[in-house]
Design a protein around this motif. Structure first.
Motif, PDB file in Angstrom:
ATOM      1  N   ALA A 160       0.563  -1.269   0.146  1.00 31.56           N
ATOM      2  CA  ALA A 160      -0.015  -0.123   0.421  1.00 31.56           C
ATOM      3  C   ALA A 160       0.640   1.535   0.323  1.00 31.56           C
ATOM      4  CB  ALA A 160      -1.111   0.447   1.133  1.00 31.56           C
ATOM      5  N   VAL A 161       0.351   2.295  -0.236  1.00 34.62           N
ATOM      6  CA  VAL A 161       1.027   3.740  -0.320  1.00 34.62           C
ATOM      7  C   VAL A 161       0.063   4.304   0.079  1.00 34.62           C
ATOM      8  CG1 VAL A 161       1.811   6.107  -2.413  1.00 34.62           C
ATOM      9  CG2 VAL A 161       2.783   3.019  -2.181  1.00 34.62           C
ATOM     10  N   GLN A 162       0.071   5.032   0.878  1.00 34.11           N
ATOM     11  CA  GLN A 162      -0.539   6.408   1.611  1.00 34.11           C
ATOM     12  C   GLN A 162      -0.010   7.794   1.423  1.00 34.11           C
ATOM     13  OE1 GLN A 162      -1.521   7.561   6.026  1.00 34.11           O
ATOM     14  NE2 GLN A 162      -2.057   5.189   6.009  1.00 34.11           N
ATOM     15  N   ASN A 163      -0.705   8.017   0.551  1.00 36.45           N
ATOM     16  CA  ASN A 163      -0.485   9.325  -0.043  1.00 36.45           C
ATOM     17  C   ASN A 163      -1.426  10.234   0.306  1.00 36.45           C
ATOM     18  OD1 ASN A 163       2.400   8.836  -0.439  1.00 36.45           O
ATOM     19  ND2 ASN A 163       2.435  10.137  -2.091  1.00 36.45           N
ATOM     20  N   SER A 164      -1.143  12.054  -0.066  1.00 41.03           N
ATOM     21  CA  SER A 164      -2.722  12.985   0.347  1.00 41.03           C
ATOM     22  C   SER A 164      -3.769  13.137  -1.399  1.00 41.03           C
ATOM     23  CB  SER A 164      -2.207  14.553   0.310  1.00 41.03           C
ATOM     24  OG  SER A 164      -2.912  15.576  -0.152  1.00 41.03           O
ATOM     25  N   VAL A 187      -4.187   4.608  -0.613  1.00 43.31           N
ATOM     26  CA  VAL A 187      -4.297   4.797   0.337  1.00 43.31           C
ATOM     27  C   VAL A 187      -4.636   6.238   0.483  1.00 43.31           C
ATOM     28  CG1 VAL A 187      -4.676   4.947   2.918  1.00 43.31           C
ATOM     29  CG2 VAL A 187      -3.968   2.181   2.059  1.00 43.31           C
ATOM     30  N   SER A 188      -6.128   7.037   0.400  1.00 45.16           N
ATOM     31  CA  SER A 188      -6.165   8.861   0.391  1.00 45.16           C
ATOM     32  C   SER A 188      -5.523   9.437   1.470  1.00 45.16           C
ATOM     33  CB  SER A 188      -7.245   9.386  -0.328  1.00 45.16           C
ATOM     34  OG  SER A 188      -7.219  10.300  -0.242  1.00 45.16           O
ATOM     35  N   LEU A 231      -8.437   3.565  -1.327  1.00 49.00           N
ATOM     36  CA  LEU A 231      -9.280   3.142   0.208  1.00 49.00           C
ATOM     37  C   LEU A 231      -9.552   4.888   0.643  1.00 49.00           C
ATOM     38  CD1 LEU A 231      -7.080   0.172   1.125  1.00 49.00           C
ATOM     39  CD2 LEU A 231      -9.653   0.147   0.040  1.00 49.00           C
ATOM     40  N   ALA A 232     -10.200   5.553   1.940  1.00 45.05           N
ATOM     41  CA  ALA A 232     -10.087   6.650   1.881  1.00 45.05           C
ATOM     42  C   ALA A 232     -10.078   5.895   3.589  1.00 45.05           C
ATOM     43  CB  ALA A 232     -11.884   6.948   2.030  1.00 45.05           C
ATOM     44  N   ILE A 233      -9.319   7.432   3.932  1.00 47.98           N
ATOM     45  CA  ILE A 233      -9.670   6.942   6.025  1.00 47.98           C
ATOM     46  C   ILE A 233     -10.014   8.337   6.457  1.00 47.98           C
ATOM     47  CG2 ILE A 233      -7.481   4.757   5.953  1.00 47.98           C
ATOM     48  CD1 ILE A 233      -5.029   7.397   5.952  1.00 47.98           C
TER      49      ILE A 233
END
Length: 263
Positions: A160-164, A187-188, A231-233
């Motif tokens: 997974a990559v989580q960036n703005s 993942v935003s 995916l949104a968090i």
């Protein structure tokens, strides 16, 4: 992040409210919770709230954690851990969550700043070693550029990559496409426009009116429709906000909506 306080320097929230939010989230079908060891304020620790509310955990619940940032002298997570410090941060997540292995651990790069460009190889390799030891199931990277993702993938698989990223912050559209092609989740963080680039609700007012929805619901519906890899968090510290966010899953945007939001 929003469970202990609204911001890292904001007033401490009632932990009982956080516990209620977590339990209701799972009741509503949430199966992915994003946390970090540094999500804490005034003795209220997000991981401990998660453990109190949800342990023993359901088999289909994925808990993702982030390591990398350290608290600076200003009380904010602005400093960065070296590779030799990452084991201790992973072990803190294990202890406070009450698990033997973490489902997903991101190397969060750059503290509270926008993505830089420094090498992440040494630090990511340290996490890869912990994965080999069985303390971590999957690895991710957060707040990174394409070159840093490529660097990490040379060392170990990246799940997974989580960036703005949000409806008015699509600077990582190419990186999202790369992740989708490679089978990597994107993942935003700040999907409702917090942090670097707030969402201007006047620009999405027409879509809000057509669906009788809030700006948060439209923003989340757009993300969910944008890519199967997304995916949104959305963070929340209140039951009302949680219910509002979950309502986005019932919104089906039309081609006209997407055209409006693309303006």
């Amino acid at each position: 992040m929003r469970l202990p306080a609204g911001t890292f320097q904001g007033a401490v929230r009632d932990p009982e409210t956080g516990i209620a939010v977590l339990r209701r989230a799972v009741e509503l079908g949430v199966d992915h919770i994003d946390t970090a060891w540094f999500y804490r304020r005034g003795g209220v620790v997000a991981n401990e709230l998660i453990r109190t509310a949800l342990a023993p955990y359901k088999e289909d619940l994925v808990i993702a954690a982030k390591v990398g940032p350290l608290f600076g002298s200003d009380g904010l997570p602005t400093d960065q851990a070296g590779p030799e410090q990452l084991r201790g941060l992973v072990e803190d997540n294990l202890r406070t969550l009450g698990v033997d292995r973490l489902d997903l651990v991101y190397l969060r790069v750059g503290g509270m700043t926008a993505p830089g460009g420094e090498s992440i190889a040494t630090r990511f390799a340290a996490l890869a070693q912990l994965r080999e030891e069985g303390l971590i199931r999957h690895l991710g990277v957060s707040n990174v550029k394409a070159a840093q993702l490529a660097e990490a993938r040379e060392i170990a698989p990246v799940a997974a990559v989580q960036n703005s990223f949000h409806v008015q912050d699509q600077g990582d559209a190419k990186l999202l496409a790369e992740c989708e092609k490679a089978g990597i989740a994107f993942v935003s963080f700040f999907p409702l426009g917090g942090g670097y680039r707030p969402i201007d609700p006047t620009r999405i007012a027409q879509v809000m009116a057509r669906h009788q929805a809030t700006s948060a619901q439209v923003a989340l519906a757009w993300l969910l429709a944008k890519s199967p890899a997304l995916l949104a968090i959305p963070g929340t510290g209140s039951l009302d906000h949680l219910e509002e966010n979950m309502g986005a899953s019932h919104i089906r945007l039309t081609p006209q909506d997407h055209a409006t939001l693309a303006d």
